[in-house]
Motif scaffolding. Structure first.
Motif, PDB file in Angstrom:
ATOM      1  N   HIS A  72       0.841  -1.202   0.000  1.00 54.01           N
ATOM      2  CA  HIS A  72       0.000   0.000   0.000  1.00 54.01           C
ATOM      3  C   HIS A  72       0.872   1.247   0.000  1.00 54.01           C
ATOM      4  O   HIS A  72       0.593   2.226  -0.708  1.00 54.01           O
ATOM      5  CB  HIS A  72      -0.916  -0.013   1.221  1.00 54.01           C
ATOM      6  CG  HIS A  72      -2.041   0.962   1.159  1.00 54.01           C
ATOM      7  ND1 HIS A  72      -1.897   2.300   1.457  1.00 54.01           N
ATOM      8  CD2 HIS A  72      -3.346   0.808   0.810  1.00 54.01           C
ATOM      9  CE1 HIS A  72      -3.054   2.909   1.319  1.00 54.01           C
ATOM     10  NE2 HIS A  72      -3.947   2.039   0.917  1.00 54.01           N
ATOM     11  N   ARG A  73       1.935   1.219   0.791  1.00 54.97           N
ATOM     12  CA  ARG A  73       2.855   2.361   0.832  1.00 54.97           C
ATOM     13  C   ARG A  73       3.517   2.565  -0.532  1.00 54.97           C
ATOM     14  O   ARG A  73       3.683   3.703  -0.977  1.00 54.97           O
ATOM     15  CB  ARG A  73       3.918   2.112   1.904  1.00 54.97           C
ATOM     16  CG  ARG A  73       4.818   3.304   2.198  1.00 54.97           C
ATOM     17  CD  ARG A  73       4.104   4.353   3.026  1.00 54.97           C
ATOM     18  NE  ARG A  73       3.787   3.867   4.341  1.00 54.97           N
ATOM     19  CZ  ARG A  73       4.613   3.899   5.389  1.00 54.97           C
ATOM     20  NH1 ARG A  73       5.832   4.388   5.235  1.00 54.97           N
ATOM     21  NH2 ARG A  73       4.218   3.471   6.560  1.00 54.97           N
ATOM     22  N   PHE A  74       3.872   1.473  -1.206  1.00 53.49           N
ATOM     23  CA  PHE A  74       4.461   1.593  -2.539  1.00 53.49           C
ATOM     24  C   PHE A  74       3.465   2.224  -3.512  1.00 53.49           C
ATOM     25  O   PHE A  74       3.835   3.083  -4.324  1.00 53.49           O
ATOM     26  CB  PHE A  74       4.882   0.223  -3.067  1.00 53.49           C
ATOM     27  CG  PHE A  74       5.876  -0.499  -2.213  1.00 53.49           C
ATOM     28  CD1 PHE A  74       6.700   0.181  -1.330  1.00 53.49           C
ATOM     29  CD2 PHE A  74       5.990  -1.888  -2.275  1.00 53.49           C
ATOM     30  CE1 PHE A  74       7.622  -0.481  -0.530  1.00 53.49           C
ATOM     31  CE2 PHE A  74       6.905  -2.565  -1.487  1.00 53.49           C
ATOM     32  CZ  PHE A  74       7.718  -1.856  -0.609  1.00 53.49           C
ATOM     33  N   ALA A  75       2.194   1.799  -3.421  1.00 52.63           N
ATOM     34  CA  ALA A  75       1.175   2.313  -4.339  1.00 52.63           C
ATOM     35  C   ALA A  75       0.962   3.806  -4.160  1.00 52.63           C
ATOM     36  O   ALA A  75       0.647   4.518  -5.122  1.00 52.63           O
ATOM     37  CB  ALA A  75      -0.138   1.562  -4.133  1.00 52.63           C
ATOM     38  N   LEU A  76       1.130   4.293  -2.933  1.00 51.26           N
ATOM     39  CA  LEU A  76       0.943   5.724  -2.677  1.00 51.26           C
ATOM     40  C   LEU A  76       2.196   6.533  -2.988  1.00 51.26           C
ATOM     41  O   LEU A  76       2.117   7.749  -3.159  1.00 51.26           O
ATOM     42  CB  LEU A  76       0.558   5.949  -1.216  1.00 51.26           C
ATOM     43  CG  LEU A  76      -0.791   5.394  -0.756  1.00 51.26           C
ATOM     44  CD1 LEU A  76      -1.013   5.710   0.715  1.00 51.26           C
ATOM     45  CD2 LEU A  76      -1.931   5.967  -1.586  1.00 51.26           C
ATOM     46  N   THR A  77       3.327   5.872  -3.052  1.00 48.89           N
ATOM     47  CA  THR A  77       4.596   6.586  -3.226  1.00 48.89           C
ATOM     48  C   THR A  77       4.988   6.740  -4.685  1.00 48.89           C
ATOM     49  O   THR A  77       5.502   7.800  -5.083  1.00 48.89           O
ATOM     50  CB  THR A  77       5.720   5.850  -2.467  1.00 48.89           C
ATOM     51  OG1 THR A  77       5.376   5.756  -1.083  1.00 48.89           O
ATOM     52  CG2 THR A  77       7.047   6.591  -2.606  1.00 48.89           C
ATOM     53  N   PHE A  78       4.749   5.720  -5.485  1.00 48.39           N
ATOM     54  CA  PHE A  78       5.239   5.736  -6.860  1.00 48.39           C
ATOM     55  C   PHE A  78       4.099   5.951  -7.854  1.00 48.39           C
ATOM     56  O   PHE A  78       2.993   5.439  -7.653  1.00 48.39           O
ATOM     57  CB  PHE A  78       5.978   4.426  -7.165  1.00 48.39           C
ATOM     58  CG  PHE A  78       7.088   4.138  -6.204  1.00 48.39           C
ATOM     59  CD1 PHE A  78       8.225   4.938  -6.178  1.00 48.39           C
ATOM     60  CD2 PHE A  78       6.998   3.093  -5.292  1.00 48.39           C
ATOM     61  CE1 PHE A  78       9.252   4.690  -5.279  1.00 48.39           C
ATOM     62  CE2 PHE A  78       8.009   2.832  -4.391  1.00 48.39           C
ATOM     63  CZ  PHE A  78       9.149   3.641  -4.381  1.00 48.39           C
TER      64      PHE A  78
END
Length: 648
Positions: A72-78
Motif C-alpha cells: 500500500h505504501r508503494f502504491a501511494l509513493t510511486f
C-alpha cells in the motif's frame, strides 16, 4: 469455483468482486498460501490469504497485514504509470473477513534460486543491481523488507529485471523494533541479508554468518565492503551500494504526505489565533472566570450562597441536601421505598451504596426518576456527552472506552481508579453492552428517545472522588429540530466527545448532529470553555492511509503519562487529514472550543460482516482511551502540569 468477496481498493473504497480460482501457486516466503485467481472474469491476480486455524478461528493476520501495508505504501509513493518493476503491485485487500487476503499483480519472471546456473556474468550483475534498487525503492517509501534471500527474488529474463517479493516481514523505517534493545527500524537492516544474497549469486555459502570476502578478488568484495558489520547503523545503505556501482538512485515519487501540508498549516494558524485570544483575555483586568463549569467557589460565596446541584436527567438545579431524604431500592425493574432502618452507621452506608433517592424535579417537567443515593456525596459530577450523527460509532466507542476503564484499569497509570456508582445501571450496561462486545457481537444503535445516562462511574484520585456520567443519545435525536427534550442533557454537560465516522468517500453535506448540538450549547454559559475532543471513529476502514497508519500502530506504554506534545501531534494529523478531505463540518468543534484535541480511533478494530451481527476477528478497539484521557486532563480530573497543557 467462483466466490464473491468484499474487499477494498488502494484508496479504501469498498469493492465486491467475483473470484475464480485458476490454480494453486504454493506457499509464500512468509508462509501464506497463494493461488492465481481471475477477477470478475477478467484479469488474473495473485491471491495470498490467511486460512482459519484448526479450531476454526481466524488465523494470524500479522504477516498479511505487513504485506498489505508495504505494498500500500508503494502504491501511494510511486506514480501509477511509472510504477517500478522491482516491487510487487497491490490491487485489492481485505483484513476484516473470515479469511483475509491480498490481491497483487502476478509476479514477473521466475524464482532466482533455480536460475543461477543459467545466468551469465552480465545477467548476474543486473540481478545484483535489481536487488539493491528494490531495497532502495522500498526505503524511499519508508519500508524495509525484513527477509531478503534468493527465495524472495524473481528474475525476468525478457526485461532483465529483478522483482523483490514476499513483504510479510516488512516494517516501517524509524518505528520501534519491539526488541529489548529499543532500537528503531533502519534502512540498513536489510543490507546484511542482501549482501549474503548477492554473495550467493557468485559463491556458495550457507548460514547467516559473514562470508570471507578475501576469496573474491573481483568487484563483489569491493561492493560488499562494510556490509557485514554491526550495528546496522554503520553499514552502507542500498543507495550507497548503488552509487558504488555507479547506478542512478533518483526515483520519481508522488510524495503522499504533501497533501497534508495545507491542513497542518491551517491547524497551526487556527491554534495560534486561539492562543492569542486566550492570552488577551488573561491580560484583561476583568474578574477572572474559570472555563470549568465546576469552578470552586470562594469562602465568601460558600458562606452566603447555597450549594446548587444539577440532576443529569431532568437538568433542574436545586440546593443540597435533597428535600426528599427517603431511600429507595431497585427491585425487578421498579423503585420501591426502603423502609428498613438501622442504628449502625456502617450498615446504613452499605445500604446507601445500592440505594437511590428520588429527584425533586422542581420544574415538574420530567417523569419520576431516581439517582444513586451517594451521587451528591462526592465532588461535582462530570457529565460527558457523546455527539455524533447516526452510525458514527458512538455506541461502540463508549463500550470500548468503558471496557478499558472498568475491566482493564485503563486510568490507573494516570492516578485514577474507576468503580460503578449506579450498581444496577452498571449491571444492565455490562449485560446488554460490554459482554456482547467482548463476544465480538456488533452492538445495535442507540434507541431513539433515550434521555437517561448510559453509565455512571465514580472516579477517585489524589484530588478526591467525582461521579463520571456518560450520555450516548441517538444521532437521530441530536439532529432533530423539533423536540428539544431529546437533547436537553446538553445543558448539564461538562465535557464533549464528538464522534465523526470515517468513510472512504467523505460526506460533503455537513454534520447536522454537530451543528444542532453546537447551536443548543449556546444555552450553557461560557460553553466554549468546556473541554472537547473530536474523534475520527472507524479509522480502521482507512487504516493503511497516512497518517492514520502511523497513529493506529502507535501504542502508549503500559504506564502512560499524559503527553501534551504527543496529543498536539495527533491533533495536527487528524485536523490535516480531515481538512484535506474537505470534512470541514467535522472540524467545527475545534474552532469553537478553547481547549480541544483530535484523535484517530477504531472502536471495534475491524468492520463487521455485512448481514451478520459479529466482528470476525473479535472486538479489538484501538486507541479508544486517548480521547477520554485528554478530556479528563482538560477537566482537571488528571492533575499535573503536563495535563494542564492538553488542548492548549
Amino acid at each position: 469455483m467462483t466466490t464473491e468477496v468484499r474487499c477494498r481498493a488502494v484508496d479504501g473504497t469498498p469493492r465486491t468482486l467475483r473470484l475464480e480460482v485458476i490454480g494453486d501457486a504454493g506457499v509464500s516466503g512468509g508462509g501464506l498460501p497463494t493461488r492465481v485467481v481471475s477477477v470478475d472474469g477478467g484479469p488474473r491476480l495473485l491471491q495470498k490469504w490467511v486460512p482459519r486455524n484448526e479450531s476454526g478461528d481466524p488465523g494470524r493476520l500479522r504477516p498479511l497485514d505487513r504485506e498489505i501495508r508495504a505494498l500500500h505504501r508503494f502504491a501511494l509513493t510511486f506514480p501509477h504509470d511509472g510504477y517500478p518493476p522491482e516491487l510487487p503491485r497491490l490491487w485489492y485487500y481485505d483484513v476484516d473477513g473470515d479469511e483475509p487476503f491480498v490481491l497483487v499483480e502476478p509476479y514477473r519472471g521466475k524464482p532466482v534460486e533455480g536460475l543461477l546456473p543459467e545466468l551469465g556474468a552480465q545477467h548476474r550483475y543486473r540481478l545484483q543491481v535489481g536487488l539493491l534498487r528494490a531495497l532502495h525503492l522500498a526505503a524511499v517509501a519508508g519500508m524495509t523488507h525484513g527477509r531478503v534471500d534468493l527465495e524472495a527474488l524473481r528474475w525476468d529474463s525478457e526485461t532483465r529485471t529483478v522483482q523483490l517479493v514476499d513483504f510479510e516481514r516488512a516494517a516501517g523505517i524509524g518505528e520501534q523494533r519491539g526488541s529489548a534493545d529499543g532500537r528503531c527500524v533502519d534502512v540498513r537492516d536489510d543490507v546484511w541479508d542482501a549482501g549474503l544474497t548477492l554473495w550467493r549469486t557468485v559463491h556458495p555459502h550457507t548460514g547467516r554468518g559473514a562470508p570471507d570476502l578475501t576469496v573474491d578478488g573481483g568487484a563483489l568484495s569491493t561492493l560488499l565492503d562494510g556490509v557485514f558489520v554491526n550495528p546496522p547503523e554503520v553499514r552502507p545503505t542500498p543507495a550507497d551500494l548503488l552509487t558504488r556501482l555507479r547506478e542512478p538512485t533518483d526515483v520519481p515519487v508522488l510524495m503522499p504526505g504533501s497533501a497534508l501540508v495545507p491542513g497542518v498549516e491551517a491547524y497551526k494558524n487556527l491554534l495560534r489565533r486561539k492562543r492569542e485570544q486566550a492570552a488577551a483575555q488573561a491580560a484583561q483586568d476583568a474578574p477572572s472566570r474559570s472555563w470549568l463549569p465546576w469552578r470552586r467557589a470562594s469562602k465568601s460565596e460558600v458562606d452566603h450562597q447555597p450549594v446548587l446541584v444539577r440532576c443529569p436527567v431532568c437538568l433542574d438545579s436545586y440546593p443540597r441536601p435533597l428535600p426528599d431524604d427517603e431511600l429507595w431500592r431497585h427491585e425487578d425493574g421498579e423503585f420501591v421505598k426502603d423502609d428498613s432502618s438501622s442504628l449502625d452507621p456502617q450498615k446504613r452506608q452499605f445500604r446507601n451504596l445500592s440505594g437511590y433517592r428520588r429527584c425533586p424535579n422542581p420544574s415538574d417537567d420530567a417523569d419520576e426518576h431516581f439517582l444513586p443515593a451517594t451521587y451528591y456525596d462526592h465532588g461535582p459530577p462530570l457529565v460527558v456527552a457523546l455527539i455524533g450523527r447516526p452510525s458514527a460509532g458512538k455506541t461502540h466507542l463508549l463500550a470500548a472506552m468503558l471496557r478499558e476503564v472498568v475491566d482493564r484499569g485503563g486510568l490507573t497509570p494516570y492516578g485514577l481508579t474507576a468503580t460503578a456508582l449506579d450498581l444496577h445501571r452498571h449491571d444492565r450496561y455490562r449485560r446488554q453492552t460490554l459482554e456482547p462486545a467482548e463476544r465480538g457481537e456488533r452492538l445495535p444503535g442507540t434507541p431513539e428517545g433515550l434521555t437517561d445516562p448510559a453509565e455512571i462511574l465514580l472516579i477517585s484520585g489524589p484530588g478526591g472522588s467525582r461521579p463520571l456520567v456518560f450520555f450516548d443519545v441517538a444521532g437521530e435525536d441530536l439532529q432533530a429540530v423539533g423536540d428539544s427534550r431529546l437533547a436537553r442533557f446538553l445543558i448539564g454537560t461538562g465535557a464533549l466527545i464528538f464522534a465523526h465516522g470515517l468513510e472512504p468517500a467523505p460526506e460533503r453535506v455537513g454534520n447536522q448532529a454537530f451543528e444542532m448540538s453546537l447551536a443548543r450549547l449556546r444555552a450553557v454559559p461560557d460553553f466554549e470553555r468546556l473541554p472537547a475532543a473530536v474523534v475520527a471513529t472507524k479509522s480502521d476502514r482507512l487504516r493503511y492511509l497516512p497518517p492514520i497508519d502511523h497513529w493506529l500502530r502507535h501504542r502508549n506504554g503500559a504506564m502512560a503519562a499524559v503527553d501534551p506534545v504527543l496529543l498536539h501531534m495527533e491533533s495536527s494529523s487528524v485536523f490535516a487529514f480531515l481538512h484535506g478531505r474537505g470534512d470541514h463540518a467535522a472540524l467545527a468543534p475545534f474552532s469553537v472550543f478553547d481547549r480541544c484535541t483530535l484523535h484517530f480511533v477504531s472502536a471495534s478494530g475491524s468492520e463487521a460482516v455485512p448481514g451478520e451481527e459479529r466482528f470476525p476477528r473479535g472486538f479489538e478497539p484501538v486507541r479508544v482511551l486517548e480521547p477520554l484521557v485528554a478530556v479528563l486532563a482538560m477537566a482537571g480530573m488528571i492533575e499535573g502540569t503536563p495535563a494542564g497543557r492538553v488542548g492548549t
